[in-house]
Design an enzyme around this catalytic site. Structure first.
Site, PDB file in Angstrom:
ATOM      1  N   ASP A  27       0.814  -1.206   0.000  1.00 27.79           N
ATOM      2  CA  ASP A  27       0.000   0.000   0.000  1.00 27.79           C
ATOM      3  C   ASP A  27       0.856   1.268   0.000  1.00 27.79           C
ATOM      4  O   ASP A  27       2.005   1.269   0.436  1.00 27.79           O
ATOM      5  CB  ASP A  27      -0.889  -0.001   1.250  1.00 27.79           C
ATOM      6  CG  ASP A  27      -2.206   0.739   1.042  1.00 27.79           C
ATOM      7  OD1 ASP A  27      -2.305   1.510   0.065  1.00 27.79           O
ATOM      8  OD2 ASP A  27      -3.125   0.538   1.850  1.00 27.79           O
ATOM      9  N   GLU A  43      -5.394  -1.427  -7.108  1.00 26.91           N
ATOM     10  CA  GLU A  43      -6.460  -0.481  -6.765  1.00 26.91           C
ATOM     11  C   GLU A  43      -6.551   0.589  -7.853  1.00 26.91           C
ATOM     12  O   GLU A  43      -7.232   0.409  -8.841  1.00 26.91           O
ATOM     13  CB  GLU A  43      -6.209   0.134  -5.390  1.00 26.91           C
ATOM     14  CG  GLU A  43      -7.378   0.984  -4.908  1.00 26.91           C
ATOM     15  CD  GLU A  43      -7.092   1.668  -3.583  1.00 26.91           C
ATOM     16  OE1 GLU A  43      -8.051   1.980  -2.869  1.00 26.91           O
ATOM     17  OE2 GLU A  43      -5.914   1.902  -3.260  1.00 26.91           O
ATOM     18  N   GLU A  45     -13.731   2.073  -0.275  1.00 33.22           N
ATOM     19  CA  GLU A  45     -13.180   2.674   0.945  1.00 33.22           C
ATOM     20  C   GLU A  45     -13.267   4.191   0.928  1.00 33.22           C
ATOM     21  O   GLU A  45     -13.156   4.839   1.968  1.00 33.22           O
ATOM     22  CB  GLU A  45     -11.740   2.220   1.162  1.00 33.22           C
ATOM     23  CG  GLU A  45     -10.750   2.725   0.158  1.00 33.22           C
ATOM     24  CD  GLU A  45      -9.340   2.212   0.420  1.00 33.22           C
ATOM     25  OE1 GLU A  45      -8.411   3.040   0.406  1.00 33.22           O
ATOM     26  OE2 GLU A  45      -9.173   1.005   0.647  1.00 33.22           O
TER      27      GLU A  45
END
Length: 849
Positions: free
Chosen positions: A359, A408, A414
């Protein structure tokens, strides 16, 4: 004839006209798309036509390096042509088996400063070009650009390096600023999706900048150290069905780096972070997610930010015995050095995790792309699958590295995106590659989309790993929705667009084996239509799930239909539906297939508890594996030697194991030189099920010497609120070494530990020390006021507690009796108000031994 006569005749005859150098070239592909390259007054332009209609107007091409401007005064030097045909397969994407057929033309150009080739490829679904220089060069810019008519509709993504903005609907003429890929345009009945392919650490990423009447390619770095070959500047061209189902980005990418892909397994993932942000730090709650995944046949559970190395190995063992594999979240900065990659990733693999979610890369720079290269090579070597979050978009990465299951680079669940922004993602971002939108928010989030809309999303959106966004209880309160999700695969034999428009709706059909799945979503009241011509002849059982009048669980219907029929579904604003279709035979009631359930078994090991095993000594380990209530086959039971250890003893094998039957093995294991807590696994396998328990062995390090600083000792365990515990510097909250000098009350200290609450560090004393002294306090580094409590434990018994410290100031000296302590733990709590700038220092923490 005399030579003189020949000379006279030659002088009298008119001269043959000079052949003009070509100034335009057409590259025709296997379909109806063509590319045009033109050279006018030394300047190159590039345009694209479909069925004779201009889709992308002539716009500049060329590039500059630190030594040459290759955008002007160009002359043509030659042309070569070939046909490129490639067949390959991928474990993810719109279809598993791929065939790419492209016409390739190489056009050579030069000026007084240098030369290059413009390599153009044309396929049935688009066009791409790249530059090839004679050798390595430092690129400073590209003139590459795409010109669209001012009135062309445009669906654009305002650029940021993690690609999570909302797309905007505008026109090519009205657009201003920088935009991320892919960018979709409509000119009349033709569409063009602009993006790039085959980008890695040999180059930098780029974006599009509106400049005049064109969109120019802008590199992420002011200079790029190129090998001499640039990425493909890519335009997918055609109608919406052609564009949305194109695999051109993958077709242009470099082939796979390896051939064995048997370990790469797409699947459904239970994921807790969005619905319960604190749950990844809760071992008991993560076991509940595992149990839910096991009950419903979901292949994975992802443990996001907050997990602890203290219990993750046990969770992995718990999950694998139930047929569920574990994926673990990491910050990219946890792996930004070769040493970290060589330490962290092998440890995760040794625990038994099958993949990682990485991430916050948030950069298109060449340096970050080199990091992608390095981490992908290491994870491939270890057979760890990867999901990139906070990342760039796919550039064909999953073809080159097939263990990239999803990325992503989308404003996903989210970020609570508006439901009205959902159809356009199918026609833009998801075209480039697998998209981790994290769909199916039933009770978490805005609840703007209907349940039917949410259930349709994992059909409309393709992702090798589909991470479901809600908690087990939410799905169980919607049993019909859950029933559909349990049948849903994440790999596809083929994909078709049945109906749609980027602004309003999308109806998509995907096939897996002999079943079709259909998903439809809409932004306004409308009747969604799914023409069933793709089914072929005969009768088909069509099971649909649709919205009731109010937001609630979907309603399930079934009917028998033919390929000549059209499935119609009245849909309200932000509504949707989903369907599963299989060939009908008399008496067939459902298309559902059985959900995989792993037989129940138990495995016990001895010795239990923690056992000291000094380096070079041996331990006897036993394991007893007991079957549950159904016969299992091809059972193997063995002990596994940790790295540096050796094992002696047989593998116990049984062809069949009846219900209630047990097998037992016994092994001798000799400890290696690595100190600390070591798991000694005993493993039983049958089929693809892995059941494991571990003997907890502790290989003690030497007892500390007198005056030893805690920051110089090996940590037996470590947890920290943000980033790692730092040795001899403050905590910087992200990666190792990013803090500053330890400073409390304006005094700088050379030695000590920099932590962020909640934190715990354990070191081995071996009952050989008598006192711990330290200076404790809040570090000067943060500008915000923290709140912490310093605690000292010996063998889990409290020895010291500072009480809550809320103000910065002079360090507090402590002197703690640690006589007869085997394991010393230094803990910092957060003072009860959460992790909030709680930078706590143990300065000059030293031992009397």
């Amino acid at each position: 004839m005399s030579r003189l006569l020949v000379l006279v005749l030659a002088l009298l005859l008119p001269a043959a006209p000079a052949v003009a150098a070509p100034s335009g070239w057409t590259v025709t592909g296997p379909g109806r798309v063509t590319a045009q390259v033109a050279l006018t007054s030394g300047n190159l332009t590039f345009s694209i036509r479909n069925l004779g209609r201009t889709v992308v107007q002539p716009a500049s091409v060329g590039l500059t390096t630190t030594t040459a401007d290759l955008t002007k005064d160009l002359t043509f030097t030659g042309r070569s042509d070939r046909v490129v045909t490639e067949r390959y397969s991928m474990p993810t994407g719109k279809r598993v088996q791929r065939t790419a057929r492209m016409t390739e033309t190489r056009l050579g150009f030069r000026n007084g400063a240098g030369s290059f080739s413009l390599v153009v490829r044309v396929s049935a679904d688009g066009v791409a070009y790249r530059y090839v220089l004679p050798g390595a060069a430092t690129i400073t810019s590209e003139a590459s650009s795409f010109a669209l008519p001012a009135d062309a509709k445009a669906w654009l993504l305002p650029y940021n390096a993690w690609y999570e903005a909302n797309r905007v609907r505008t026109t090519a003429g009205e657009a201003t600023g920088d935009f991320g890929y892919p960018s979709l345009f409509q000119t009349g009945q033709d569409f063009a999706l602009l993006t790039e392919s085959d980008v890695d650490g040999r180059y930098a990423g780029s974006r599009l900048r509106k400049a005049g009447n064109a969109f120019q390619v802008v590199l992420a770095d002011p200079q790029v150290a190129s090998t001499g070959t640039t990425p493909w500047r890519t335009a997918i061209v055609g109608d919406l069905a052609t564009v949305s189902t194109s695999t051109l980005v993958d077709d242009l990418a470099s082939p796979a780096k390896y051939t064995d892909t048997s370990w790469i397994k797409p699947g459904k993932v239970a994921w807790s972070w969005l619905s319960e942000h604190s749950s990844p730090s809760d071992f008991a709650r993560q076991k509940q997610y595992v149990d839910f995944a096991a009950r419903n046949g979901w292949e994975y559970a992802l443990v996001d930010e907050g997990w602890s190395a203290a219990w993750v190995p046990e969770l992995i063992r718990y999950a694998r015995a139930r047929g569920v594999e574990i994926l673990l979240w990491l910050r990219w900065s946890d792996l930004d050095t070769e040493q970290e990659r060589d330490t962290v990733l092998p440890r995760i693999r040794q625990w038994g995790a099958k993949g990682v979610k990485l991430d916050f890369m948030e950069s298109d720079s060449q340096d970050r792309y080199r990091w992608y290269d390095a981490v992908l090579q290491k994870t491939a070597d270890l057979k760890l699958m990867v999901n990139f979050h906070g990342s760039t978009i796919p550039h064909g990465l999953a073809r080159t590295w097939p263990h990239v299951l999803t990325m992503e680079a989308v404003r996903g669940a989210e970020n609570y995106p508006p439901a009205a922004n959902n159809p356009v993602q199918f026609f833009t971002r998801n075209v480039a590659g697998s998209m981790d939108y994290t769909p199916v928010s039933l009770e978490v989030g805005t609840k703007e989309a209907s349940i039917g809309h949410e259930v349709a999303l994992p059909v409309v959106y393709e992702s090798g790993w589909t991470h479901f966004a809600d908690k087990p209880e939410a799905y169980e309160r919607h049993p019909q929705a859950l029933r559909y999700l349990n049948q849903l695969p994440t790999t596809w034999t083929e994909t078709r667009l049945l109906d749609g428009d980027p602004d309003s709706h999308a109806v998509v059909a995907r096939r897996n084996g002999d079943r079709w799945f259909v998903g439809g979503i809409a932004t306004q009241d409308r009747v969604l239509q799914a023409p069933l011509g793709f089914l072929g002849g005969g009768q088909w059982l069509v099971e649909t799930v649709r919205d009731p009048e109010i937001r609630a669980d979907v309603v399930r219907d079934s009917r028998i239909m033919r390929g000549t029929d059209v499935l119609t579904m009245p849909t309200k604003r932000n509504g949707g539906f989903a369907a599963v279709i299989c060939r009908y035979r008399p008496g067939l009631q459902t298309c559902d297939q059985p959900i995989r359930q792993v037989p129940k078994t138990t495995l016990t090991v001895t010795p239990t508890g923690q056992t000291d095993v000094p380096a070079g000594s041996s331990i006897e380990v036993t394991g007893t594996f007991t079957n549950g209530d159904e016969e299992i086959r091809d059972v193997r039971l063995t002990a596994t030697a940790p790295t540096g250890w050796t094992v002696t003893g047989p593998v116990i094998e049984r062809r069949r194991l009846a219900p209630g039957e047990s097998i037992t093995g016994r092994w001798q294991l000799r400890a290696g030189g690595q100190t600390g807590m070591i798991d000694v696994p005993v493993v039983a396998t049958f089929g693809d099920v892995h059941v494991e328990q571990a003997v907890k062995a502790f290989v003690p390090p030497p007892v500390p010497g007198n005056g030893s600083q805690v920051s110089d000792l090996q940590f037996m365990s470590e947890t920290n609120g943000w980033g790692p515990v730092e040795r001899d510097r403050s905590n910087g909250e992200n990666t190792g070494g990013d803090g500053t000098a330890l400073s409390i009350g304006g005094v700088t200290y050379a030695k000590g530990l920099g932590t962020h609450a909640p934190s715990e560090v354990s070191v081995y004393l071996g009952r050989g020390c008598t006192r711990l002294t330290a200076l404790i306090g809040l570090d000067d580094e943060t500008t915000e006021t923290g709140s912490v409590a310093f605690q000292v434990f010996g063998d889990d018994k409290p020895l010291y507690d500072s009480g809550i410290i809320r103000t910065k100031g002079t360090a507090t000296p402590i002197d703690v009796d640690v006589t007869d302590v085997r394991m010393l733990s230094l803990r910092v709590t957060d003072g009860g108000d959460g992790r909030n700038f709680d930078h706590a220092d143990w300065a000059e923490a030293a031992l009397t031994c």
